[in-house]
Design a protein around this motif. Sequence first.
Motif, PDB file in Angstrom:
ATOM      1  N   GLU A 309      58.248  42.376  53.203  1.00 14.00           N
ATOM      2  CA  GLU A 309      58.849  41.217  52.519  1.00 14.00           C
ATOM      3  C   GLU A 309      58.023  39.959  52.762  1.00 14.00           C
ATOM      4  OE1 GLU A 309      62.785  41.126  54.055  1.00 14.00           O
ATOM      5  OE2 GLU A 309      63.557  42.646  52.656  1.00 14.00           O
ATOM      6  N   ASP A 310      57.612  39.749  54.009  1.00 14.46           N
ATOM      7  CA  ASP A 310      56.803  38.572  54.337  1.00 14.46           C
ATOM      8  C   ASP A 310      55.470  38.605  53.579  1.00 14.46           C
ATOM      9  OD1 ASP A 310      58.785  37.746  56.037  1.00 14.46           O
ATOM     10  OD2 ASP A 310      57.771  38.400  57.878  1.00 14.46           O
ATOM     11  N   GLN A 311      54.896  39.784  53.522  1.00 15.92           N
ATOM     12  CA  GLN A 311      53.612  39.923  52.835  1.00 15.92           C
ATOM     13  C   GLN A 311      53.753  39.642  51.343  1.00 15.92           C
ATOM     14  OE1 GLN A 311      51.208  43.784  52.112  1.00 15.92           O
ATOM     15  NE2 GLN A 311      50.558  43.135  54.147  1.00 15.92           N
ATOM     16  N   GLN A 312      54.828  40.117  50.752  1.00 12.60           N
ATOM     17  CA  GLN A 312      55.042  39.903  49.324  1.00 12.60           C
ATOM     18  C   GLN A 312      55.324  38.437  49.004  1.00 12.60           C
ATOM     19  OE1 GLN A 312      58.174  42.789  48.775  1.00 12.60           O
ATOM     20  NE2 GLN A 312      56.765  44.358  48.009  1.00 12.60           N
ATOM     21  N   LYS A 313      56.040  37.763  49.900  1.00 14.08           N
ATOM     22  CA  LYS A 313      56.331  36.339  49.686  1.00 14.08           C
ATOM     23  C   LYS A 313      55.057  35.497  49.704  1.00 14.08           C
ATOM     24  CE  LYS A 313      60.989  36.405  51.669  1.00 14.08           C
ATOM     25  NZ  LYS A 313      61.828  35.987  52.829  1.00 14.08           N
ATOM     26  N   ALA A 314      54.127  35.903  50.562  1.00 13.57           N
ATOM     27  CA  ALA A 314      52.896  35.113  50.705  1.00 13.57           C
ATOM     28  C   ALA A 314      51.767  35.639  49.824  1.00 13.57           C
ATOM     29  CB  ALA A 314      52.457  35.134  52.172  1.00 13.57           C
ATOM     30  N   ARG A 315      52.078  36.582  48.968  1.00 16.12           N
ATOM     31  CA  ARG A 315      51.015  37.276  48.252  1.00 16.12           C
ATOM     32  C   ARG A 315      50.147  36.364  47.394  1.00 16.12           C
ATOM     33  NH1 ARG A 315      52.265  42.526  46.846  1.00 16.12           N
ATOM     34  NH2 ARG A 315      51.671  42.718  49.021  1.00 16.12           N
ATOM     35  N   ASP A 316      50.776  35.518  46.599  1.00 13.66           N
ATOM     36  CA  ASP A 316      49.998  34.652  45.698  1.00 13.66           C
ATOM     37  C   ASP A 316      49.001  33.803  46.470  1.00 13.66           C
ATOM     38  OD1 ASP A 316      51.327  35.718  43.576  1.00 13.66           O
ATOM     39  OD2 ASP A 316      52.746  34.045  43.357  1.00 13.66           O
ATOM     40  N   GLN A 317      49.464  33.250  47.576  1.00 12.53           N
ATOM     41  CA  GLN A 317      48.577  32.410  48.392  1.00 12.53           C
ATOM     42  C   GLN A 317      47.470  33.243  49.031  1.00 12.53           C
ATOM     43  OE1 GLN A 317      48.493  29.153  48.577  1.00 12.53           O
ATOM     44  NE2 GLN A 317      46.789  29.139  50.046  1.00 12.53           N
ATOM     45  N   VAL A 318      47.833  34.437  49.487  1.00 12.01           N
ATOM     46  CA  VAL A 318      46.848  35.321  50.130  1.00 12.01           C
ATOM     47  C   VAL A 318      45.765  35.736  49.137  1.00 12.01           C
ATOM     48  CG1 VAL A 318      46.508  37.606  51.155  1.00 12.01           C
ATOM     49  CG2 VAL A 318      48.425  36.192  51.897  1.00 12.01           C
ATOM     50  N   VAL A 319      46.185  36.067  47.925  1.00  9.18           N
ATOM     51  CA  VAL A 319      45.218  36.453  46.891  1.00  9.18           C
ATOM     52  C   VAL A 319      44.281  35.285  46.586  1.00  9.18           C
ATOM     53  CG1 VAL A 319      44.940  37.091  44.467  1.00  9.18           C
ATOM     54  CG2 VAL A 319      46.683  38.222  45.863  1.00  9.18           C
ATOM     55  N   LYS A 320      44.857  34.107  46.489  1.00  3.94           N
ATOM     56  CA  LYS A 320      44.054  32.912  46.191  1.00  3.94           C
ATOM     57  C   LYS A 320      43.015  32.681  47.285  1.00  3.94           C
ATOM     58  CE  LYS A 320      44.573  27.996  45.070  1.00  3.94           C
ATOM     59  NZ  LYS A 320      45.555  26.878  44.913  1.00  3.94           N
ATOM     60  N   GLU A 321      43.457  32.801  48.527  1.00  6.12           N
ATOM     61  CA  GLU A 321      42.539  32.592  49.649  1.00  6.12           C
ATOM     62  C   GLU A 321      41.497  33.704  49.721  1.00  6.12           C
ATOM     63  OE1 GLU A 321      45.016  32.318  53.058  1.00  6.12           O
ATOM     64  OE2 GLU A 321      45.780  30.307  52.568  1.00  6.12           O
ATOM     65  N   ALA A 322      41.935  34.934  49.399  1.00  8.19           N
ATOM     66  CA  ALA A 322      41.012  36.070  49.437  1.00  8.19           C
ATOM     67  C   ALA A 322      39.915  35.913  48.398  1.00  8.19           C
ATOM     68  CB  ALA A 322      41.781  37.364  49.216  1.00  8.19           C
ATOM     69  N   GLU A 323      40.286  35.447  47.226  1.00  8.66           N
ATOM     70  CA  GLU A 323      39.301  35.262  46.158  1.00  8.66           C
ATOM     71  C   GLU A 323      38.312  34.148  46.490  1.00  8.66           C
ATOM     72  OE1 GLU A 323      41.804  34.754  42.747  1.00  8.66           O
ATOM     73  OE2 GLU A 323      41.550  36.852  42.150  1.00  8.66           O
ATOM     74  N   ALA A 324      38.771  33.210  47.282  1.00  5.02           N
ATOM     75  CA  ALA A 324      37.899  32.099  47.669  1.00  5.02           C
ATOM     76  C   ALA A 324      37.108  32.406  48.939  1.00  5.02           C
ATOM     77  CB  ALA A 324      38.739  30.837  47.890  1.00  5.02           C
ATOM     78  N   GLY A 325      37.436  33.502  49.599  1.00  8.55           N
ATOM     79  CA  GLY A 325      36.781  33.850  50.852  1.00  8.55           C
ATOM     80  C   GLY A 325      35.325  34.234  50.679  1.00  8.55           C
ATOM     81  N   LYS A 326      34.611  34.270  51.813  1.00  8.64           N
ATOM     82  CA  LYS A 326      33.174  34.557  51.763  1.00  8.64           C
ATOM     83  C   LYS A 326      32.867  36.042  51.617  1.00  8.64           C
ATOM     84  CE  LYS A 326      32.731  34.681  56.818  1.00  8.64           C
ATOM     85  NZ  LYS A 326      32.018  34.116  57.995  1.00  8.64           N
ATOM     86  N   ASP A 327      33.857  36.908  51.885  1.00  8.13           N
ATOM     87  CA  ASP A 327      33.642  38.347  51.710  1.00  8.13           C
ATOM     88  C   ASP A 327      34.859  38.965  51.035  1.00  8.13           C
ATOM     89  OD1 ASP A 327      35.617  39.287  53.709  1.00  8.13           O
ATOM     90  OD2 ASP A 327      34.238  38.422  55.175  1.00  8.13           O
ATOM     91  N   GLY A 328      34.780  40.274  50.754  1.00  8.13           N
ATOM     92  CA  GLY A 328      35.839  40.936  49.989  1.00  8.13           C
ATOM     93  C   GLY A 328      36.865  41.669  50.818  1.00  8.13           C
ATOM     94  N   THR A 329      36.864  41.476  52.136  1.00  8.24           N
ATOM     95  CA  THR A 329      37.755  42.228  53.024  1.00  8.24           C
ATOM     96  C   THR A 329      39.229  42.066  52.656  1.00  8.24           C
ATOM     97  OG1 THR A 329      36.166  42.005  54.835  1.00  8.24           O
ATOM     98  CG2 THR A 329      38.430  42.598  55.424  1.00  8.24           C
ATOM     99  N   VAL A 334      44.632  43.556  50.136  1.00  3.01           N
ATOM    100  CA  VAL A 334      45.712  43.210  49.199  1.00  3.01           C
ATOM    101  C   VAL A 334      45.784  44.237  48.080  1.00  3.01           C
ATOM    102  CG1 VAL A 334      46.532  41.520  47.521  1.00  3.01           C
ATOM    103  CG2 VAL A 334      45.599  40.738  49.686  1.00  3.01           C
ATOM    104  N   GLY A 335      44.634  44.614  47.561  1.00  2.25           N
ATOM    105  CA  GLY A 335      44.603  45.570  46.458  1.00  2.25           C
ATOM    106  C   GLY A 335      45.172  46.924  46.844  1.00  2.25           C
ATOM    107  N   VAL A 336      44.783  47.430  48.008  1.00  3.32           N
ATOM    108  CA  VAL A 336      45.290  48.734  48.466  1.00  3.32           C
ATOM    109  C   VAL A 336      46.795  48.674  48.682  1.00  3.32           C
ATOM    110  CG1 VAL A 336      45.225  50.418  50.348  1.00  3.32           C
ATOM    111  CG2 VAL A 336      43.089  49.473  49.451  1.00  3.32           C
ATOM    112  N   ASN A 337      47.286  47.558  49.237  1.00  5.77           N
ATOM    113  CA  ASN A 337      48.733  47.396  49.417  1.00  5.77           C
ATOM    114  C   ASN A 337      49.463  47.456  48.082  1.00  5.77           C
ATOM    115  OD1 ASN A 337      50.087  47.014  52.030  1.00  5.77           O
ATOM    116  ND2 ASN A 337      48.450  45.529  52.403  1.00  5.77           N
ATOM    117  N   LEU A 338      48.907  46.812  47.082  1.00 10.73           N
ATOM    118  CA  LEU A 338      49.531  46.823  45.758  1.00 10.73           C
ATOM    119  C   LEU A 338      49.573  48.232  45.172  1.00 10.73           C
ATOM    120  CD1 LEU A 338      48.053  43.548  44.205  1.00 10.73           C
ATOM    121  CD2 LEU A 338      50.478  44.032  44.600  1.00 10.73           C
TER     122      LEU A 338
END
Length: 410
Positions: A309-329, A334-338
């Motif tokens: 539940e916590d992960q899903q609530k923060a998902r949009d922000q996490v995806v945004k930060e992941a896309e802006a990150g320096k690597d694809g980790t 996030v993708g595998v979780n989805l």
Amino acid sequence: MKRTPVFGALVCALWIAAFGATGAMAQGRGEGVRPEVGKPLQAAQALIKQRKGREAMAEIAKAEAVPSRTPYENDLIAQMKAAAASASGDHDATIRANEALLASGKVTGREALALVQGTAVAYYNKKDYASAAKWTQRYFKDGGNDPSMRSVLLQSYYLGGDCGAVNKMLASVSEEGGNGKKPGEDELQILANCHLKSKDTGGYVHALEKLVQYYPKKEYWTDLLNRVQKKPGFSDRLSLDVFRLKSVTGNLAGSPDYMEYAQLALQAGYPAEAKQIVEKAYAANVFSDTTKEAERQKRLKALITKELEDQQKARDQVVKEAEAGKDGTDLVKVGVNLVYEGQAEKGVALAEKGIKKGGLKRPEDAKLQLGEAMVQNGQRAKGVQVLKTVGGTDGTADLARLWVLYAQRS
């Protein structure tokens, strides 16, 4: 390794049919058998049908005692002796009689083929495997097509210690089954045992892989997974990936395995997968409100639910930060979780984007985890494509290959 069944009854049946054909041809040529010879031979034939070879020999002796026998009567007596020897289980006598008849040149066609087959089986039953292999090869060369004789040949090679011949004989069995023909389970077992006998671990694992491909029994998967984990250089960090394969192949050993699997998935950051594991455990009554570990199981379930539940609530922000990150980790995670949540299309796109972005500490792990998730969650064919790209020498490539075998067989 079990030896192949004795085929004496089959050979006797062939001989009885051949003897009848010989008698019919003789009548057609005007040749006859005197009653004092024919009557005991008919009695012997009846006894052979009942697998009473020694009693048949006594009747044949009566025919043999008749004076002034014709050449044709002697031929019939010789042939009946061969059949009686086979029925009695006297392998040496069978071999002597059969080889003498073949050397005489007086038997041809089906009769000769029965003699060759009977000789091969007699040598096999007396454990002279080199001779059994030689005569079985002759049987096929002479036009024999009894599929059971292929087992005799393979067993003769194996029990005679000629694993090279076993390999050569089964070399035509490709990943697709060799010209579309499915290899026999017993044949693959012989191949596996040959490699085991010669301490060829790589060959043994390859044979096991073929067994799980064509005959995916739990025990084959158990052995294969154990072997892969014991391979030099296999990394302990792949424990979660091993549990995934154990789960889909029915090799989770009760509550402790389910518990450890769920905990590893949660620790790795995959609460959606952990939720699937717990639900599977409850559905199979491995987890239950009536067990001694009921409270612990409930706590684990609650922890997983909260984390998801916590992960899903923060998902949009996490995806945004992941896309802006320096690597694809983080994009991969996030993708595998989805994918495990049932949003395969979106999840695969994010994970692939993360892999393409690069900078991953272990890119082969990322591809392996994505392929595993896809196979388990409705994208089997595409998952196989991903898994086939996985490399590595620490176990990732080995596990990916096993996942491909599982996905394609299933």
